[in-house]
Enzyme design. Structure first.
Site, PDB file in Angstrom:
ATOM      1  N   SER A 199      68.025   8.569  56.547  1.00  0.00           N
ATOM      2  CA  SER A 199      67.271   7.463  57.121  1.00  0.00           C
ATOM      3  C   SER A 199      67.368   7.421  58.635  1.00  0.00           C
ATOM      4  O   SER A 199      67.449   6.368  59.241  1.00  0.00           O
ATOM      5  CB  SER A 199      67.764   6.151  56.537  1.00  0.00           C
ATOM      6  OG  SER A 199      69.142   6.053  56.764  1.00  0.00           O
TER       7      SER A 199
ATOM      8  N   ASP B 102      74.230  17.762  54.844  1.00  0.00           N
ATOM      9  CA  ASP B 102      74.237  17.691  53.373  1.00  0.00           C
ATOM     10  C   ASP B 102      72.938  18.230  52.772  1.00  0.00           C
ATOM     11  O   ASP B 102      72.954  18.898  51.746  1.00  0.00           O
ATOM     12  CB  ASP B 102      74.426  16.237  52.914  1.00  0.00           C
ATOM     13  CG  ASP B 102      75.694  15.619  53.476  1.00  0.00           C
ATOM     14  OD1 ASP B 102      76.678  16.357  53.668  1.00  0.00           O
ATOM     15  OD2 ASP B 102      75.692  14.397  53.732  1.00  0.00           O
TER      16      ASP B 102
ATOM     17  N   ARG C 277      70.923  23.415  81.015  1.00  0.00           N
ATOM     18  CA  ARG C 277      72.082  23.080  80.189  1.00  0.00           C
ATOM     19  C   ARG C 277      72.904  24.290  79.768  1.00  0.00           C
ATOM     20  O   ARG C 277      74.129  24.281  79.844  1.00  0.00           O
ATOM     21  CB  ARG C 277      71.619  22.366  78.907  1.00  0.00           C
ATOM     22  CG  ARG C 277      71.277  20.921  79.099  1.00  0.00           C
ATOM     23  CD  ARG C 277      70.864  20.312  77.774  1.00  0.00           C
ATOM     24  NE  ARG C 277      70.336  18.964  77.977  1.00  0.00           N
ATOM     25  CZ  ARG C 277      69.847  18.211  77.003  1.00  0.00           C
ATOM     26  NH1 ARG C 277      69.800  18.661  75.771  1.00  0.00           N
ATOM     27  NH2 ARG C 277      69.398  17.002  77.269  1.00  0.00           N
TER      28      ARG C 277
ATOM     29  N   SER D 292      63.546  16.389  70.549  1.00  0.00           N
ATOM     30  CA  SER D 292      64.184  16.082  69.265  1.00  0.00           C
ATOM     31  C   SER D 292      63.571  14.841  68.637  1.00  0.00           C
ATOM     32  O   SER D 292      63.261  14.817  67.447  1.00  0.00           O
ATOM     33  CB  SER D 292      65.686  15.911  69.433  1.00  0.00           C
ATOM     34  OG  SER D 292      65.971  14.867  70.339  1.00  0.00           O
TER      35      SER D 292
END
Lengths: 614, 319, 286
Positions: free
Chosen positions: A55, A256, A320, A430
């Site tokens: 979620s 998961d 980065r 993202s």
């Protein structure tokens, strides 16, 4: 005598008799009873049209997309806790998507920057569609009530993000992720999405090449529960917790969904592609945002040198990956402070002065106080690179609906790999990924469910559930040493960091494969000294750890076999990019507890492969 | 140092004490302390956490009866706050159903959020395709409320919820209603306001615990107050709450003071209920209520000017 | 204590319903060197109620109240916690930007808010002058077991009072009452809410809240409850029979004002302190 007040008092007199006028019921609604209605035609298992696992931004966008397009379908979002505890809410900078086409920017340029940022490992067909959909997503989120910051002309405020040529990173203060996620959560709540809290994904059940549902662990009571679904969307986030004590992501980012998909026979694409952010606090890796360097923060080694001058003319403002590598190099050369996982260099912003720090970097100061007890107004803070994002994920078959190669199974966000980010993700992409792929997956899974007449038999789900019950009983039925499992997890994190962190070599990775096998063997012998099945968090941590080991093994295998340096993947023994042999994706699969690696060509359409230079 | 934790194993409640060296406590966050206890002393201790950066809201717990976001609370600060005690007591958030140890059930909260329909319906001039327009000032009116991370700290010490949750909701639910109702893009504030009214908006007891405990500095009490202002503006004045609030304002306008109308309000309510005549009698006997004051009092000095000022403010506010 | 002058803001309830609070305050003030000058023409602060109907009108009224005290060139003092909170918050929003706008409206009555003075409460004045207080105690209350009830708005929200005192672990009340020699009993409900402000719309809840407070004080062996807030005192005292009957409790406890307790320690009598006006008999405390 005042007539008016007299009347009012008369009114008050009559109105004070009835007390409790606002009585209303706030009794909890049992979702299990209401929404997980049994499939009466078959095996009396709970059955849901579209089941979303996870979620964060992607999962919530998916769930809302189903409800909006297919309002007759039941949609349940499963989460291992409360829906809002996720990595999306930790994103700060913004969400990419071109909304200003007046100044020369375009979806194509966004796509190009993304392809270049990916070090050309991104699939260009997907990226081109992604850039277009990102624009739509910004307007959709705005329309749904996301309170973006605003420009003078009342349009959504945007700024530059790393690797972007134009200002197309739309933002809401410095908490864009949190605000976007809560916008999506509010929407899901408003549109009647149901939530199944405190349920942990154990496995995906398949039936004749089709996903028939999942097996869940009800954390609240420890019961293993097969659940049927016409379609399932995996949106469980990334797996950067493989670097357990050196990551900016939440404790529950244990991959998961990817692990379950692997066990269900699906391929894990580009698992070796893990992004590192240069500045995490030494103690645990929580993020210190780029703004600290953007405003003039200096990186200092144990000799007091501003060492970035040795590595880049842009000093601390180099990309980065370069800054991350430079810091790690300093530490390896013995120019850092302390040792092992505790090693660090310093980030100094003291010269900015208290006022500027308090005004522009209050969050960072807070993080410094919290994790290191250091006030960066007064002293430099201890930092080290930190694992930040998983570019790899479940292989997506078709970007348009985010379907996987298992019919009825969809994936979105960091869990999925539609190869938008390739070998390196750009800042701001993202959240865009979560918003875009989430919606696509929702609509795809919704369409699939709407066309499917009946639920599957649930035979495999029941069988899997039986196995899990036995396994969990075995794991928890013991009285072994408490700290053993946590010690092993720390060890695992450190080994991953040392051997497949920012600098990789064939030798280290070869050694690491063996180390991970050993850890896996040890892990399988560990028992949890807590047989109480009411909210057994130790058991959940144990299961998450198992997934992390599996995913680390995949990453290590793919890293060992990718004999080149590309994006986030740096091989010291192969320092150059090798487009002849490795302009392709790694695909790792699991069969009989053995990993297999295969390759697939990168999709190149519009943009020619070139050197990645900034 | 002793850390006493309120435990619940799914069947029975008990307390458990963990003995720690003070050096194990100092320098840690409250969350790190809980993790330390779990790792070194008791694997069965349950609590939740995720981001450890005060943005996901997972780790709200109570220390000595007050809610804190564990990851955002330094033990050194707690030691100072409570005068370097030799014991802390850590408990689950109050006003939530406890599932296990420090873990609470969020499902009823989600169902309450559902009641206020937290998503706006954008005005007709806006579209999903082109988005909306809004000024930064308009964003600023709802910005603070969007910092809510659903940690539950405000609900934990809410005195009204503690007394009776059947006619009230968690304070953050009103905050969610506020940010939807006050969003300049919203076409219909009533969609969020009405369910807030119907679910306890006027039952807030003004205890200010929610404002005090919010780790993000949000005042749900203020949000409730502003929703009430909106309700009054929209003419939704049914019930004793609005009448009571309005009485104060009217008195300010009539005389400048409540004087014992405060009391009169009550006594009238009391007198209306014949079984409670005793209170009014007691008060009159004690010389604290003059029944004649029911017909109004003298105006305060400068009352005319006060009215002028208020009128000017209202006029300017309408512009 | 050197004699201190204060612009006194009694607040509405002190004139009648809690007149004993004013009586006792006026009785102890001269002994402690506090000179109270009642602000002429002060108005109701809105009591956090009128704010819910017309926030701008109440802000104007409070700007006027503070401006009146500024004209007296003295710090403003109130005993009512809700007045304290609403005035403090009004001052805060004026000082943080509303001042100029509100002054346009005050100009209609030829007044101006400057932001020049301090607002304080009886509790804090006593706390800041503990030595004087101690030196004036002639009848230490060592035989009296008291439960100290702060009242929400005395301490919350902590940041509204600029963190002057910890809201989770406040000490001022205890320090003041210790100086009087009274025996402070443990009291779990000391920071809770009596429910006064919602006694109409949430009557059932409020009865329960008030009853639990009195019950808890009794359980801990208190002879009486003391509070610095006259609204809490009213709620707990005037309605005690009613809520205790409703909750089927036989417990009755005197509820006294902080100023009354101070007065007892300073050797003043029941009459001077208005203790005979309390509804639950408070005349036999010492």
């Amino acid at each position: 005598m005042n007539k008016e007040s007299f009347n009012r008092r008369d009114f008050l007199k009559s109105s004070t008799i009835g007390v409790g006028v606002l009585a209303a019921s706030s009794s909890p609604v049992s979702i299990m009873a209401k929404e997980l209605k049994k499939d009466s035609t078959k095996n009396s298992l709970p059955a849901i049209d579209v089941l979303v696992i996870g979620s964060g931004g992607a999962g919530l966008r998916a769930a809302v997309a189903v409800r909006k397009k297919y309002p007759n379908l039941s949609v349940v979002v499963v989460n291992k806790g409360m829906p809002s505890r996720n990595a999306t809410c930790m994103a700060e900078g913004g969400i990419n998507g071109v909304i200003d086409f007046e100044n020369g920017d375009s979806n194509k340029l966004h796509a190009y920057d993304t392809v270049k940022g990916s070090d050309f490992l991104g699939d260009q067909d997907a990226i081109i569609k992604f850039a277009k959909k990102a624009t739509e997503a910004i307007h959709e989120l705005d329309y749904a009530g996301m309170p973006f910051n605003r420009q003078k002309d009342k349009s959504v405020a945007r700024r530059f993000a790393g690797g972007a040529k134009y200002e197309r990173c739309n933002y809401a203060a410095d908490k864009t992720g949190s605000i976007m996620m809560h916008t999506c959560l509010d929407e899901a709540i408003t549109y009647g999405v149901q939530f199944l809290l405190d349920h942990y994904l154990l496995d995906i059940a398949t039936n004749e090449g089709e996903c028939e549902g999942v097996v869940l662990l009800n954390i609240q009571n420890g019961k293993v529960l097969p659940v049927l679904a016409k379609s399932v969307i995996l949106a469980t986030g990334g797996y950067t917790r493989v670097f357990y004590n050196r990551t900016s992501t939440p404790f529950n980012a244990s991959g998961d969904g990817i692990a379950a998909a692997l066990r269900a026979g699906l391929a894990f694409k580009d698992p070796e592609m893990l992004q590192f952010h240069p500045t995490g606090v030494r103690n645990g890796g929580a993020l210190i945002t780029e703004a600290a360097r953007g405003l003039g923060g200096k990186l200092i080694n144990n000799k007091g040198e501003r060492f970035m001058s040795k590595y880049s003319t842009r000093l601390e403002l180099a990309p980065r990956d370069i800054v991350s590598r430079s810091i790690e190099t300093e530490i390896r050369l013995g120019n850092g402070f302390s040792k092992g996982m505790d090693a660090y260099v310093l980030l100094d912003v003291t010269h900015l002065g208290e006022e500027k720090i308090m005004n522009e970097l209050p969050q960072i100061r807070h993080v410094g106080l919290l994790f290191e007890g250091m006030d960066l107004v007064k002293e430099p803070i201890k930092i080290r690179p930190t694992a930040h994002y998983s570019m790899g994920g479940i292989e997506i078959a078709k970007f348009d609906d985010m379907s996987t190669h298992l019919a009825g199974l969809y994936a979105a966000g960091e869990t999925s790999c539609a190869s938008i980010h390739g070998a390196n993700r750009l800042g701001g992409n993202s959240l865009a990924d979560a918003a875009v792929t989430g919606k696509l997956a929702g609509e795809g899974a919704g369409e699939y469910a709407s066309k499917k007449k009946n639920f599957s038999s649930g035979k495999h789900a029941k069988e899997l559930a039986k196995q899990w019950r036995a396994k969990i009983k075995d794991i928890t039925n013991s009285s072994s040493n408490t700290s053993e499992f946590y010690d092993l997890r720390e060890e695992f994190g450190q080994y991953n960091w040392d051997n497949m962190g920012i600098f990789r070599t064939g030798e280290k990775l070869q050694k690491h494969i063996k180390i991970l096998d050993d850890i896996w063997a040890k892990y399988n012998n560990i028992k949890i000294a807590n047989p109480n099945m009411f909210y057994n968090t130790a058991l959940i941590e144990y299961l998450e750890f198992g997934n992390l080991i599996l995913l680390a093994r995949c990453a290590c295998l793919a890293a060992l076999n990718r004999k080149e340096s590309r994006g986030a993947h740096t091989r010291e023994d192969y320092p150059k990019r090798d487009d002849v042999n490795f302009l392709k994706h790694s695909l790792v699969t699991l069969k009989d507890d053995k990993l297999h690696i295969a390759y697939k060509d990168v999709v190149i359409t519009e943009f020619a492969v070139e050197e990645r230079k900034y | 140092m002793k850390i006493i934790i309120d435990r619940f194993d799914g069947v029975k409640k008990y307390i458990q004490a963990y003995i720690l060296d003070i050096n194990e406590v100092k320098g840690k966050t409250l969350l790190a302390l809980l993790q330390h206890i779990k790792r070194t002393q008791d694997i069965s201790l349950n609590f939740t956490s995720a981001c450890r950066m005060a943005i996901c809201g997972a780790c709200g717990v109570r220390v000595n009866g007050h809610s804190y976001l564990a990851c955002d609370t330094k033990m050194d600060d707690l030691l100072a706050e409570y005068d370097y005690p030799d014991t802390f007591r850590i408990s689950p958030l109050a006003n939530f159903k406890v599932l296990s140890d420090l873990v609470v059930d969020w499902e009823p909260s989600i169902e309450n959020l559902r009641k206020v329909k937290p998503t706006i319906t954008a005005k007709d001039e806006f579209s999903e395709k082109n988005g909306c327009t809004q000024t930064q000032e308009e964003v600023d009116t709802i910005k603070k409320q969007w910092d809510c991370i659903l940690c539950g700290c405000c609900a934990s010490e809410c005195n009204k919820l503690e007394a009776d949750s059947s006619d009230y909701m968690q304070p953050f639910v009103y905050t969610h209603a506020f940010r939807a109702a006050y969003d300049s893009r919203s076409k219909d504030s009533l969609k969020h306001l009405k369910p807030a009214i119907n679910n306890g908006l006027w039952n807030c007891v003004h205890c200010q615990e929610c404002a005090d405990r919010c780790p993000k500095g949000i005042s749900a009490a203020d949000d409730i107050s502003n929703l009430r202002v909106l309700a009054m503006k929209k003419g939704l004045k049914k019930g004793t709450g609005p009448a009571h609030a309005e009485a104060f304002l009217l008195d300010l306008e009539n005389t400048g003071r409540l004087n014992e109308i405060y009391l009169a309000l009550r006594s009238e309510g009391v007198l209306a209920n014949t079984t409670k005549i005793d209170i009014a009698y007691n008060l009159m006997k004690a010389g604290k209520m003059n029944p004649l004051h029911i017909f109004g009092d003298d105006k305060i000095e400068g009352h005319e000017d006060l009215i002028k000022m208020i009128k000017a403010a209202r006029a300017a506010n309408k512009e | 204590m050197q004699e201190k002058n204060f612009a006194f803001f009694p607040g509405c309830v002190l004139s009648q319903a809690a007149k004993e609070s004013k009586m006792s305050l006026e009785a102890i003030a001269p002994i402690l060197g506090l000179k109270l000058h009642e602000i002429k023409g002060w108005s109701c602060c809105g009591a956090s109620q009128a704010q819910d109907v017309d926030p701008i009108a109440t802000l104007v009224a409070n700007a006027r109240n503070i401006a009146l005290s500024e004209a007296m060139n003295m710090p403003m003092l109130t005993t009512c916690s809700t007045c304290m909170l609403t005035l403090t918050r009004a001052k805060d929003s004026l000082d943080k930007g509303a001042k100029n706008r509100i002054n346009e409206f005050l100009a209609k009555g030829n007044m101006k808010y400057q932001g020049s003075n301090e607002i304080t409460s009886l509790l804090w004045v006593l706390y800041e002058n503990l030595d004087t207080l101690k030196s004036k105690v002639i009848k230490p209350l060592s035989n009296l077991n008291v439960a100290l009830f702060y009242g929400c708005h005395s301490i919350r929200p902590e940041k509204a009072y600029n963190k002057k005192e910890s809201s989770t672990n406040p000490k001022s009340f205890e320090a003041v009452v210790s100086a009087l020699g009274a025996n402070i009993v443990p009291f779990e409900k000391r920071l809770d809410c009596c429910g006064f402000h919602a006694s109409y719309p949430a009557e059932k809840s409020v009865k329960k809240m008030s009853s639990q407070i009195v019950g808890n004080a009794d359980k801990n062996g208190a002879d009486c409850l003391v509070t610095p807030c006259p609204l809490c005192q009213m709620q707990l005292d005037i309605y005690q029979e009613r809520y205790q009957d409703a909750m089927k409790s036989k417990i009755r406890k005197p509820i006294i004002h902080l100023s009354q307790l101070v007065g007892l320690a300073l050797g003043l009598g029941n009459k001077e302190l208005g203790l005979d006006l309390n509804i639950i008999d408070a005349t036999k405390l010492i």
